[in-house]
Motif scaffolding. Sequence first.
Motif, PDB file in Angstrom:
ATOM      1  N   LEU A 215     -14.902   3.438  62.454  1.00  0.00           N
ATOM      2  CA  LEU A 215     -13.506   3.535  62.035  1.00  0.00           C
ATOM      3  C   LEU A 215     -13.385   3.450  60.524  1.00  0.00           C
ATOM      4  CD1 LEU A 215     -10.465   3.554  62.571  1.00  0.00           C
ATOM      5  CD2 LEU A 215     -10.578   1.082  62.962  1.00  0.00           C
ATOM      6  N   GLU A 216     -14.167   2.582  59.907  1.00  0.00           N
ATOM      7  CA  GLU A 216     -14.109   2.432  58.442  1.00  0.00           C
ATOM      8  C   GLU A 216     -14.551   3.714  57.742  1.00  0.00           C
ATOM      9  OE1 GLU A 216     -13.986  -1.332  60.404  1.00  0.00           O
ATOM     10  OE2 GLU A 216     -15.447   0.301  60.554  1.00  0.00           O
ATOM     11  N   GLU A 217     -15.591   4.355  58.270  1.00  0.00           N
ATOM     12  CA  GLU A 217     -16.045   5.620  57.681  1.00  0.00           C
ATOM     13  C   GLU A 217     -14.979   6.702  57.848  1.00  0.00           C
ATOM     14  OE1 GLU A 217     -19.667   8.922  58.155  1.00  0.00           O
ATOM     15  OE2 GLU A 217     -19.674   7.064  59.357  1.00  0.00           O
ATOM     16  N   PHE A 218     -14.351   6.719  59.012  1.00  0.00           N
ATOM     17  CA  PHE A 218     -13.286   7.688  59.281  1.00  0.00           C
ATOM     18  C   PHE A 218     -12.122   7.516  58.309  1.00  0.00           C
ATOM     19  CE2 PHE A 218      -9.315   8.754  61.478  1.00  0.00           C
ATOM     20  CZ  PHE A 218      -9.561  10.059  61.894  1.00  0.00           C
ATOM     21  N   LEU A 219     -11.699   6.278  58.101  1.00  0.00           N
ATOM     22  CA  LEU A 219     -10.534   6.007  57.261  1.00  0.00           C
ATOM     23  C   LEU A 219     -10.719   6.488  55.829  1.00  0.00           C
ATOM     24  CD1 LEU A 219      -9.621   2.390  58.444  1.00  0.00           C
ATOM     25  CD2 LEU A 219      -8.472   4.522  59.051  1.00  0.00           C
ATOM     26  N   ASP A 220     -11.929   6.379  55.304  1.00  0.00           N
ATOM     27  CA  ASP A 220     -12.171   6.678  53.893  1.00  0.00           C
ATOM     28  C   ASP A 220     -12.672   8.102  53.647  1.00  0.00           C
ATOM     29  OD1 ASP A 220     -11.404   4.129  53.079  1.00  0.00           O
ATOM     30  OD2 ASP A 220     -13.402   3.305  53.436  1.00  0.00           O
ATOM     31  N   ASN A 230      -0.424   9.046  55.388  1.00  0.00           N
ATOM     32  CA  ASN A 230       0.904   9.369  54.848  1.00  0.00           C
ATOM     33  C   ASN A 230       1.380  10.750  55.275  1.00  0.00           C
ATOM     34  OD1 ASN A 230       1.474   6.946  53.345  1.00  0.00           O
ATOM     35  ND2 ASN A 230      -0.054   7.621  51.840  1.00  0.00           N
ATOM     36  N   ASN A 231       0.839  11.246  56.379  1.00  0.00           N
ATOM     37  CA  ASN A 231       1.187  12.602  56.794  1.00  0.00           C
ATOM     38  C   ASN A 231       2.604  12.703  57.334  1.00  0.00           C
ATOM     39  OD1 ASN A 231       0.131  15.403  57.293  1.00  0.00           O
ATOM     40  ND2 ASN A 231       0.750  14.884  59.371  1.00  0.00           N
ATOM     41  N   MET A 232       3.165  11.609  57.845  1.00  0.00           N
ATOM     42  CA  MET A 232       4.551  11.658  58.308  1.00  0.00           C
ATOM     43  C   MET A 232       5.485  12.009  57.154  1.00  0.00           C
ATOM     44  SD  MET A 232       5.023   8.726  61.265  1.00  0.00           S
ATOM     45  CE  MET A 232       5.003   7.323  60.160  1.00  0.00           C
ATOM     46  N   LEU A 475      -7.153  -3.389  59.444  1.00  0.00           N
ATOM     47  CA  LEU A 475      -5.742  -3.054  59.674  1.00  0.00           C
ATOM     48  C   LEU A 475      -4.955  -3.078  58.373  1.00  0.00           C
ATOM     49  CD1 LEU A 475      -5.086  -5.078  62.960  1.00  0.00           C
ATOM     50  CD2 LEU A 475      -5.630  -2.651  62.715  1.00  0.00           C
ATOM     51  N   GLU A 476      -5.261  -4.038  57.502  1.00  0.00           N
ATOM     52  CA  GLU A 476      -4.600  -4.090  56.200  1.00  0.00           C
ATOM     53  C   GLU A 476      -4.987  -2.882  55.351  1.00  0.00           C
ATOM     54  OE1 GLU A 476      -2.290  -6.071  55.025  1.00  0.00           O
ATOM     55  OE2 GLU A 476      -2.202  -7.136  56.946  1.00  0.00           O
ATOM     56  N   HIS A 477      -6.218  -2.432  55.493  1.00  0.00           N
ATOM     57  CA  HIS A 477      -6.663  -1.245  54.770  1.00  0.00           C
ATOM     58  C   HIS A 477      -5.883  -0.014  55.221  1.00  0.00           C
ATOM     59  CE1 HIS A 477      -9.133   1.287  52.353  1.00  0.00           C
ATOM     60  NE2 HIS A 477      -9.837   1.806  53.362  1.00  0.00           N
ATOM     61  N   ILE A 478      -5.626   0.081  56.529  1.00  0.00           N
ATOM     62  CA  ILE A 478      -4.825   1.198  57.047  1.00  0.00           C
ATOM     63  C   ILE A 478      -3.410   1.141  56.479  1.00  0.00           C
ATOM     64  CG2 ILE A 478      -3.853   2.234  59.124  1.00  0.00           C
ATOM     65  CD1 ILE A 478      -6.277   1.258  60.656  1.00  0.00           C
ATOM     66  N   LYS A 479      -2.845  -0.063  56.417  1.00  0.00           N
ATOM     67  CA  LYS A 479      -1.507  -0.208  55.830  1.00  0.00           C
ATOM     68  C   LYS A 479      -1.482   0.263  54.386  1.00  0.00           C
ATOM     69  CE  LYS A 479       0.273  -4.114  58.530  1.00  0.00           C
ATOM     70  NZ  LYS A 479       0.794  -5.509  58.441  1.00  0.00           N
ATOM     71  N   THR A 480      -2.490  -0.105  53.638  1.00  0.00           N
ATOM     72  CA  THR A 480      -2.545   0.288  52.230  1.00  0.00           C
ATOM     73  C   THR A 480      -2.670   1.798  52.082  1.00  0.00           C
ATOM     74  OG1 THR A 480      -3.611  -1.823  51.690  1.00  0.00           O
ATOM     75  CG2 THR A 480      -3.791  -0.048  50.062  1.00  0.00           C
ATOM     76  N   LEU A 481      -3.523   2.406  52.893  1.00  0.00           N
ATOM     77  CA  LEU A 481      -3.716   3.854  52.810  1.00  0.00           C
ATOM     78  C   LEU A 481      -2.477   4.626  53.253  1.00  0.00           C
ATOM     79  CD1 LEU A 481      -7.330   4.108  54.283  1.00  0.00           C
ATOM     80  CD2 LEU A 481      -6.669   4.408  51.897  1.00  0.00           C
TER      81      LEU A 481
END
Length: 560
Positions: A215-220, A230-232, A475-481
Amino acid sequence: MAPRRWMAVTLLLTLAAVGRIQGEKSCQSYVSDWIQGQKKEDAGRKQNIEKMLFFLHVPRTAGRSFRKCFLGKAFPPSKRCENSYQEVSINRTDPKCHLLSSHDDFSLLQRLPHETALLTQLRNPIQRVLSAYGFTLEVASRALLRSKLQKVGSVPKGSFMEKLGRVQTDRVWPWSVLLPWMRETLWTRTNGPGTEMEEGRSVKERTSQNFTVSLEEFLDHDLVHSSIHNNMMFQILGITPYSTLPNAGLLRECVAKDPVAGQMMYNLAEERLRKQFILSITENLRESAELIAFKLGRSLKGRAWKAGLGGRKSSHSAHEHDKLSGKSEEIQQAIQQGRQVGKLVDQLLQAQAKNEPAAHEQLLQLGARMEKERHSVAEINRHLTDSVKLLAGTVDKLKKKKDVPIDELGLRDPLMLERRSFGRSFLDCMDYQRNKAVDVSTKLFEKLQKKYGPALAEKLRLSTTARANIQLSTLEHIKTLNSWDMRLYDVAKKLFGEQVQRAKESPLYEVLPDISSTSSNSLAGWKPSQVRRSRVPPRSTGRRLRRTQQHGRKEPRPAE
């Protein structure tokens, strides 16, 4: 030398700062000019939901299920636009195109009729990103069951899938960019050079290697940054990588590097949500369906249309009916009678809005007659003629009321009606779609488990347990991104609540039926990722059950 070096370094830093400031100013100026132009276009845009509804489908918001189970059942097949997920194919002058659904963004409005109404469905950004990861991982892992990696291209011409008008996931953005990367990565790490397993090595040793995409690799990953995070907001602004605007990439770059420009773009997205969109929230699909049914003037107690994602391409019966209409005088008479029935039903429903008992009784009688199956156009014609006589005397006696949302009840095309009510059909369909997705995922996991072992197979899916064990820092990283989407989602929930509250003040607002089954009652908390085995029996099981009920169970023959 030291003073000269210090002066040179200072000069370089000063020039860099000046260049950065000028770049920020130019970005802010560019964004400001673009926003002004967009606001002028928005101010001149009118919305008429009776002319066209554009469902701006944000990926991984349960939009496909909502499109199939609700919107597809609210519009007759003849009024659904052609499939536009792989590519937009639309004739602006086509009077039959009333419902368009696509992953395209706001920029598509340039190609749509001027009075197009807008609908979108938003979801908690954290859950949306996790869903995108799980979906990409699951679909890409299907390639691991093949003997070799195959590049999935377009559907061959004349193929069975093309005739059905089915959507190929690899051709739909953003999966058209995410799936090839994920598929190739998984294949290389699992079956590529250097991954051959020596005889006698344990499964634990095998899965200790990096065989999957975390998941971490996917996110970055860069592709995820450009198509998911931020696609919405980007879809509402019309500046996704799939946008028709030539400067969409530059505008996204300004949002990324300049917080002031980003705030300006966010303000425009929020303004559009407030003024131009009918909203649906994934976490509250029950009230979303009630709200949109009210906006469309569709009664949840009325009959549902037979749904299909492909619009007219996948609705062969409706398409063939239209083609034959110009050749058969008998069918022409049926169409004319149907139009008369439609007008009378509209008037009857307007009278029903005033709680006239006679109107409700007549609708029930008409609905009961429509339940019968008819096998010929002549029989339908006779039915419609009788319906005109049945309705005419009642409508003349009832008072009329103008500007009341009316429900067509599907009576203009009785061949494409379901037997269930609109509300019940929606609930059943959503439950079926959820169970179907779980079954597909479970079968895939069992095949991967058989080939690679349980440990590796578990790493190739985002299970409920894996979701629960995600670290808070991730989860906090997802919020930041997804900081812009997080803010936009909070605003959307508030606006949605306000829209529902205003709608509930109307006596025409209807609620979904309270069905005793647990699955339908839990729709308010429906989650696409919820794992639950399907309870839908095979067709053969249903046939055996009906035969048993009709003829009784036969006792087994005793052993000799």
